[in-house]
Design an enzyme around this catalytic site. Structure first.
Site, PDB file in Angstrom:
ATOM      1  N   LYS A 175      53.224 112.207  81.135  1.00  0.00           N
ATOM      2  CA  LYS A 175      54.652 112.420  80.863  1.00  0.00           C
ATOM      3  C   LYS A 175      55.135 113.659  81.613  1.00  0.00           C
ATOM      4  O   LYS A 175      54.573 114.739  81.459  1.00  0.00           O
ATOM      5  CB  LYS A 175      54.867 112.578  79.356  1.00  0.00           C
ATOM      6  CG  LYS A 175      54.412 111.341  78.571  1.00  0.00           C
ATOM      7  CD  LYS A 175      54.538 111.528  77.069  1.00  0.00           C
ATOM      8  CE  LYS A 175      53.485 112.458  76.523  1.00  0.00           C
ATOM      9  NZ  LYS A 175      53.498 112.530  75.040  1.00  0.00           N
ATOM     10  N   THR A 207      64.602 116.647  70.287  1.00  0.00           N
ATOM     11  CA  THR A 207      63.336 116.150  70.847  1.00  0.00           C
ATOM     12  C   THR A 207      62.134 116.376  69.922  1.00  0.00           C
ATOM     13  O   THR A 207      61.007 116.113  70.327  1.00  0.00           O
ATOM     14  CB  THR A 207      63.057 116.795  72.219  1.00  0.00           C
ATOM     15  OG1 THR A 207      63.122 118.216  72.059  1.00  0.00           O
ATOM     16  CG2 THR A 207      64.050 116.335  73.262  1.00  0.00           C
ATOM     17  N   GLY A 209      59.454 115.305  67.740  1.00  0.00           N
ATOM     18  CA  GLY A 209      58.867 113.992  67.430  1.00  0.00           C
ATOM     19  C   GLY A 209      58.850 113.003  68.579  1.00  0.00           C
ATOM     20  O   GLY A 209      58.425 111.861  68.392  1.00  0.00           O
ATOM     21  N   THR A 210      59.255 113.426  69.765  1.00  0.00           N
ATOM     22  CA  THR A 210      59.335 112.452  70.872  1.00  0.00           C
ATOM     23  C   THR A 210      57.952 111.911  71.296  1.00  0.00           C
ATOM     24  O   THR A 210      57.808 110.721  71.543  1.00  0.00           O
ATOM     25  CB  THR A 210      60.031 113.054  72.117  1.00  0.00           C
ATOM     26  OG1 THR A 210      59.443 114.328  72.381  1.00  0.00           O
ATOM     27  CG2 THR A 210      61.511 113.205  71.911  1.00  0.00           C
ATOM     28  N   GLY A 211      56.947 112.796  71.345  1.00  0.00           N
ATOM     29  CA  GLY A 211      55.613 112.359  71.779  1.00  0.00           C
ATOM     30  C   GLY A 211      55.015 111.358  70.789  1.00  0.00           C
ATOM     31  O   GLY A 211      54.452 110.331  71.182  1.00  0.00           O
ATOM     32  N   CYS A 212      55.164 111.668  69.498  1.00  0.00           N
ATOM     33  CA  CYS A 212      54.624 110.787  68.449  1.00  0.00           C
ATOM     34  C   CYS A 212      55.335 109.443  68.493  1.00  0.00           C
ATOM     35  O   CYS A 212      54.718 108.380  68.372  1.00  0.00           O
ATOM     36  CB  CYS A 212      54.844 111.415  67.069  1.00  0.00           C
ATOM     37  SG  CYS A 212      54.176 113.075  66.942  1.00  0.00           S
TER      38      CYS A 212
HETATM   39  O1  PXL Z   1      54.296 116.375  68.523  1.00  0.00           O
HETATM   40  C1  PXL Z   1      53.050 116.564  68.115  1.00  0.00           C
HETATM   41  C2  PXL Z   1      52.818 116.515  66.638  1.00  0.00           C
HETATM   42  C3  PXL Z   1      51.864 115.671  66.158  1.00  0.00           C
HETATM   43  N1  PXL Z   1      51.525 115.591  64.856  1.00  0.00           N
HETATM   44  C4  PXL Z   1      52.145 116.352  63.964  1.00  0.00           C
HETATM   45  C5  PXL Z   1      53.139 117.207  64.366  1.00  0.00           C
HETATM   46  C6  PXL Z   1      53.495 117.306  65.745  1.00  0.00           C
HETATM   47  C7  PXL Z   1      54.546 118.192  66.180  1.00  0.00           C
HETATM   48  O2  PXL Z   1      55.232 118.838  65.460  1.00  0.00           O
HETATM   49  O3  PXL Z   1      53.749 117.932  63.453  1.00  0.00           O
HETATM   50  C8  PXL Z   1      51.757 116.253  62.542  1.00  0.00           C
END
Ligand code: PXL
Length: 269
Positions: A175, A207, A209-212
């Site tokens: 990414k 943004t 939470g975008t990766g999750c």
């Molecule tokens: O974005 C990565 C991530 C993954 N898992 C948890 C998170 C975060 C970012 O805040 O809180 C539990």
């Protein structure tokens, strides 16, 4: 009716924007059925992570086995793993029950800067978990840690993707959001060819939470038998739309809207 069953193995974000909470909302919004194996609890809001509590290894194992014995999974998304011991436990579970469509988001640091994976666990992530991975979705700082060199130019991205493949990853999506470029270019290496996805850089207010969300959207599409390039393209589009419809929640990095596909119902109420 039959439904794609998508398991998330990840940490809980008490603030509701990332982690397990983002994953389950995303899976549901896309029409999948979500199950969860919680690896760690974070006390967190949009500003910071104030405390992390790891779930005991036997409880992580019990969640996974109990889900698999009855419900099963068409795809698995893996997020925050916190420690080398948790990584080893999860790797053993995946090996034992040869899971299909494993999407790993190698979470290391939260948007607010908290360490979500201990530094000494990176080696275990590479050696124990990456060989089970259908798709790895690192951002630039993460891929640099995994390959051990600086990644800035397109040729660095290609070299990194090929090195990840040598380490056992079937496909990778690197990414490009952290690179200082006007547009964001995400690069998929499907094991034989490269695909580039260019998106407009949006306001980074929404943004959290975008990766999750991206990794769980891709896992959901793979669980629905979409080919990997379509799953990635649709996942990126889902996240972009979520950022555009982001929630005014909290005083830090606001969450994207995981439920934007349901806005037609929200606007009726
Ligand atoms: O974005 C990565 C991530 C993954 N898992 C948890 C998170 C975060 C970012 O805040 O809180 C539990």
């Amino acid at each position: 009716m039959s439904v794609a069953k998508i398991m998330t193995i990840a940490g809980s974000d008490s603030g509701g924007g990332a982690g397990i909470q983002a994953d389950l909302k995303t899976i549901a919004a896309l029409g999948g059925y979500g199950t969860s194996v919680i690896t760690a609890l974070t006390a967190q809001n949009t500003l910071s992570v104030t405390k992390i509590h790891e779930v005991p290894l036997d409880m992580i194992k019990a969640q996974y086995e109990t889900i698999m014995e009855d419900i099963g999974a068409d795809a698995i998304k893996i997020g925050m793993l916190s420690s080398a011991a948790i990584i080893k436990t999860v790797a053993k579970l995946l090996q034992h029950q040869s899971a299909p469509n494993v999407v790993i988001d190698p979470v290391m640091v939260s948007k607010s800067g908290a360490q979500l994976l201990q530094e000494e666990a990176i080696e275990a992530l590479i050696s124990e978990l990456m060989p089970h991975c259908t798709l790895l979705t690192p951002n630039i700082p993460e891929v640099e840690k995994l390959v051990g060199f600086t990644v800035t130019a397109d040729e660095d991205i290609r070299r990194a993707a090929m090195l990840l493949k040598d380490k056992g990853v079937s496909a990778s999506l690197i990414k490009g959001g952290h690179l200082k470029r006007p547009n964001i270019i995400n690069t998929l290496f499907d094991g034989s060819s490269f695909h580039m996805y260019t998106t407009t850089r949006l306001d980074d207010t929404y943004t959290h939470g975008t990766g999750c969300t991206l990794s769980s959207a891709i896992a959901t599409f793979l669980g629905m038998n979409k080919p990997i390039n379509e799953a990635v393209e649709s996942g990126i589009q889902f996240v972009s739309e979520g950022i555009k419809e982001g929630y005014l929640v909290g005083n830090g990095t606001n969450p994207l809207n995981h439920m934007h596909k349901l806005l037609q119902y929200h606007r009726m109420s």
